[in-house]
Write a protein that holds these residues in place. Sequence first.
Motif, PDB file in Angstrom:
ATOM      1  N   LEU A  88       0.580  -0.987   0.080  1.00  0.00           N
ATOM      2  CA  LEU A  88      -0.031   0.244  -0.372  1.00  0.00           C
ATOM      3  C   LEU A  88       1.019   1.341   0.504  1.00  0.00           C
ATOM      4  O   LEU A  88       1.937   0.964   0.406  1.00  0.00           O
ATOM      5  N   LYS A  89      -0.038   2.096  -0.500  1.00  0.00           N
ATOM      6  CA  LYS A  89       0.982   3.135  -0.989  1.00  0.00           C
ATOM      7  C   LYS A  89       0.541   4.642  -0.046  1.00  0.00           C
ATOM      8  O   LYS A  89      -1.332   4.493   0.181  1.00  0.00           O
ATOM      9  N   PRO A  90       0.337   5.810  -0.210  1.00  0.00           N
ATOM     10  CA  PRO A  90      -0.147   7.099   0.618  1.00  0.00           C
ATOM     11  C   PRO A  90      -1.161   7.282   0.108  1.00  0.00           C
ATOM     12  O   PRO A  90      -2.702   7.821   0.112  1.00  0.00           O
ATOM     13  N   GLU A  91      -0.422   6.646  -1.671  1.00  0.00           N
ATOM     14  CA  GLU A  91      -1.724   7.705  -2.777  1.00  0.00           C
ATOM     15  C   GLU A  91      -3.119   6.880  -1.875  1.00  0.00           C
ATOM     16  O   GLU A  91      -4.193   6.881  -2.920  1.00  0.00           O
ATOM     17  N   ASP A  92      -3.181   5.418  -1.895  1.00  0.00           N
ATOM     18  CA  ASP A  92      -4.467   4.405  -1.483  1.00  0.00           C
ATOM     19  C   ASP A  92      -5.084   5.409  -0.672  1.00  0.00           C
ATOM     20  O   ASP A  92      -6.387   4.031  -0.603  1.00  0.00           O
ATOM     21  N   THR A  93      -4.539   6.345  -0.259  1.00  0.00           N
ATOM     22  CA  THR A  93      -5.983   6.702   1.054  1.00  0.00           C
ATOM     23  C   THR A  93      -7.312   6.925   1.039  1.00  0.00           C
ATOM     24  O   THR A  93      -7.045   7.816  -0.914  1.00  0.00           O
ATOM     25  N   ALA A  94      -8.832   6.605   1.205  1.00  0.00           N
ATOM     26  CA  ALA A  94      -9.269   6.685   0.232  1.00  0.00           C
ATOM     27  C   ALA A  94     -10.673   5.816   1.350  1.00  0.00           C
ATOM     28  O   ALA A  94     -10.326   5.406   1.944  1.00  0.00           O
ATOM     29  N   VAL A  95     -12.195   6.551   0.787  1.00  0.00           N
ATOM     30  CA  VAL A  95     -13.009   5.523   0.999  1.00  0.00           C
ATOM     31  C   VAL A  95     -13.757   4.098   0.023  1.00  0.00           C
ATOM     32  O   VAL A  95     -13.124   5.091  -1.183  1.00  0.00           O
ATOM     33  N   TYR A  96     -13.343   3.161   0.320  1.00  0.00           N
ATOM     34  CA  TYR A  96     -13.126   2.454  -0.572  1.00  0.00           C
ATOM     35  C   TYR A  96     -15.117   2.092  -0.402  1.00  0.00           C
ATOM     36  O   TYR A  96     -15.724   1.326   0.641  1.00  0.00           O
ATOM     37  N   TYR A  97     -15.290   1.641  -1.267  1.00  0.00           N
ATOM     38  CA  TYR A  97     -17.046   1.504  -1.294  1.00  0.00           C
ATOM     39  C   TYR A  97     -17.037  -0.289  -2.183  1.00  0.00           C
ATOM     40  O   TYR A  97     -16.062  -0.299  -3.550  1.00  0.00           O
ATOM     41  N   CYS A  98     -17.885  -0.894  -2.029  1.00  0.00           N
ATOM     42  CA  CYS A  98     -18.131  -2.659  -2.570  1.00  0.00           C
ATOM     43  C   CYS A  98     -19.619  -2.015  -2.938  1.00  0.00           C
ATOM     44  O   CYS A  98     -20.582  -1.073  -2.413  1.00  0.00           O
ATOM     45  N   ALA A  99     -19.618  -1.950  -4.376  1.00  0.00           N
ATOM     46  CA  ALA A  99     -20.804  -1.914  -5.637  1.00  0.00           C
ATOM     47  C   ALA A  99     -21.613  -3.515  -5.961  1.00  0.00           C
ATOM     48  O   ALA A  99     -20.628  -4.625  -6.867  1.00  0.00           O
ATOM     49  N   ARG A 100     -22.263  -4.156  -6.562  1.00  0.00           N
ATOM     50  CA  ARG A 100     -22.929  -4.461  -7.194  1.00  0.00           C
ATOM     51  C   ARG A 100     -23.570  -4.054  -8.258  1.00  0.00           C
ATOM     52  O   ARG A 100     -23.997  -3.097  -9.138  1.00  0.00           O
ATOM     53  N   CYS A 101     -23.066  -4.616  -9.988  1.00  0.00           N
ATOM     54  CA  CYS A 101     -23.418  -4.562 -10.713  1.00  0.00           C
ATOM     55  C   CYS A 101     -24.957  -4.980 -11.612  1.00  0.00           C
ATOM     56  O   CYS A 101     -25.402  -5.753 -11.067  1.00  0.00           O
ATOM     57  N   SER A 102     -25.308  -4.037 -12.595  1.00  0.00           N
ATOM     58  CA  SER A 102     -27.174  -4.660 -12.663  1.00  0.00           C
ATOM     59  C   SER A 102     -26.532  -5.847 -14.016  1.00  0.00           C
ATOM     60  O   SER A 102     -27.957  -5.776 -14.395  1.00  0.00           O
ATOM     61  N   THR A 103     -25.857  -5.879 -13.619  1.00  0.00           N
ATOM     62  CA  THR A 103     -24.851  -6.795 -15.321  1.00  0.00           C
ATOM     63  C   THR A 103     -23.867  -7.740 -14.954  1.00  0.00           C
ATOM     64  O   THR A 103     -23.417  -7.712 -13.927  1.00  0.00           O
ATOM     65  N   TYR A 104     -23.389  -8.844 -15.849  1.00  0.00           N
ATOM     66  CA  TYR A 104     -22.153  -9.260 -15.798  1.00  0.00           C
ATOM     67  C   TYR A 104     -21.083  -8.562 -16.232  1.00  0.00           C
ATOM     68  O   TYR A 104     -19.598  -9.528 -14.686  1.00  0.00           O
ATOM     69  N   TRP A 105     -20.806  -7.613 -16.410  1.00  0.00           N
ATOM     70  CA  TRP A 105     -19.880  -6.973 -16.411  1.00  0.00           C
ATOM     71  C   TRP A 105     -19.566  -5.357 -16.830  1.00  0.00           C
ATOM     72  O   TRP A 105     -20.921  -5.487 -17.821  1.00  0.00           O
ATOM     73  N   SER A 106     -19.417  -4.811 -16.137  1.00  0.00           N
ATOM     74  CA  SER A 106     -19.156  -3.503 -16.772  1.00  0.00           C
ATOM     75  C   SER A 106     -18.620  -2.593 -16.212  1.00  0.00           C
ATOM     76  O   SER A 106     -18.060  -2.735 -14.804  1.00  0.00           O
ATOM     77  N   LEU A 107     -17.719  -1.510 -16.843  1.00  0.00           N
ATOM     78  CA  LEU A 107     -16.341  -0.659 -15.649  1.00  0.00           C
ATOM     79  C   LEU A 107     -17.201   1.178 -15.924  1.00  0.00           C
ATOM     80  O   LEU A 107     -16.718   1.879 -15.457  1.00  0.00           O
ATOM     81  N   ASP A 108     -18.279   1.404 -16.308  1.00  0.00           N
ATOM     82  CA  ASP A 108     -19.203   2.579 -16.248  1.00  0.00           C
ATOM     83  C   ASP A 108     -20.384   1.973 -14.815  1.00  0.00           C
ATOM     84  O   ASP A 108     -21.012   1.705 -15.006  1.00  0.00           O
ATOM     85  N   PRO A 109     -19.426   3.277 -14.276  1.00  0.00           N
ATOM     86  CA  PRO A 109     -19.928   3.288 -12.675  1.00  0.00           C
ATOM     87  C   PRO A 109     -21.871   3.638 -12.852  1.00  0.00           C
ATOM     88  O   PRO A 109     -22.289   2.978 -11.487  1.00  0.00           O
ATOM     89  N   SER A 110     -22.225   4.167 -13.935  1.00  0.00           N
ATOM     90  CA  SER A 110     -23.432   4.024 -13.608  1.00  0.00           C
ATOM     91  C   SER A 110     -24.261   2.686 -13.558  1.00  0.00           C
ATOM     92  O   SER A 110     -26.067   2.561 -13.819  1.00  0.00           O
ATOM     93  N   SER A 111     -23.786   1.566 -14.105  1.00  0.00           N
ATOM     94  CA  SER A 111     -24.598   0.472 -14.622  1.00  0.00           C
ATOM     95  C   SER A 111     -24.320  -0.395 -12.675  1.00  0.00           C
ATOM     96  O   SER A 111     -24.976  -1.391 -12.836  1.00  0.00           O
TER      97      SER A 111
END
Length: 125
Positions: A88-111
């Motif tokens: 881990l690096k200092p630039e990894d500092t963040a809030v991390y969120y888990c999310a479920r997609c509406s389909t089997y694969w997508s890189l679009d956050p709106s999915s």
Amino acid sequence: QVQLVESGGGVVQAGGSLRLSCVASGRTFSNSMYAMAWFRQAPGKEREIAAVISWRGGTTYYKDPLKGRFTISRDDAKNTVSLQMDSLKPEDTAVYYCARCSTYWSLDPSSYDYWGQGTQVTVSS
């Protein structure tokens, strides 16, 4: 409805490791049909996709700076998706969120239609 709860965040020194977990509850019987992802949001920055795993876990995606350091995995029998974070690096500092997609694969956050509340990861230098 599906509820996602993250855990495993904390404070770690640079070079250290953390393992984040996300447990799904509610209408989880079909979770295995959907991609799952970890997003992160650093202070003052927009939320970005960190890693994605397809349904059945056959395909993964990592944001370029995370390749070779982070590993996403899923255990559909336990309704769990995990993110192993090494070197881990200092630039990894963040809030991390888990999310479920509406389909089997997508890189679009709106999915992504279900989100957890997030877990804070702080990497000190």
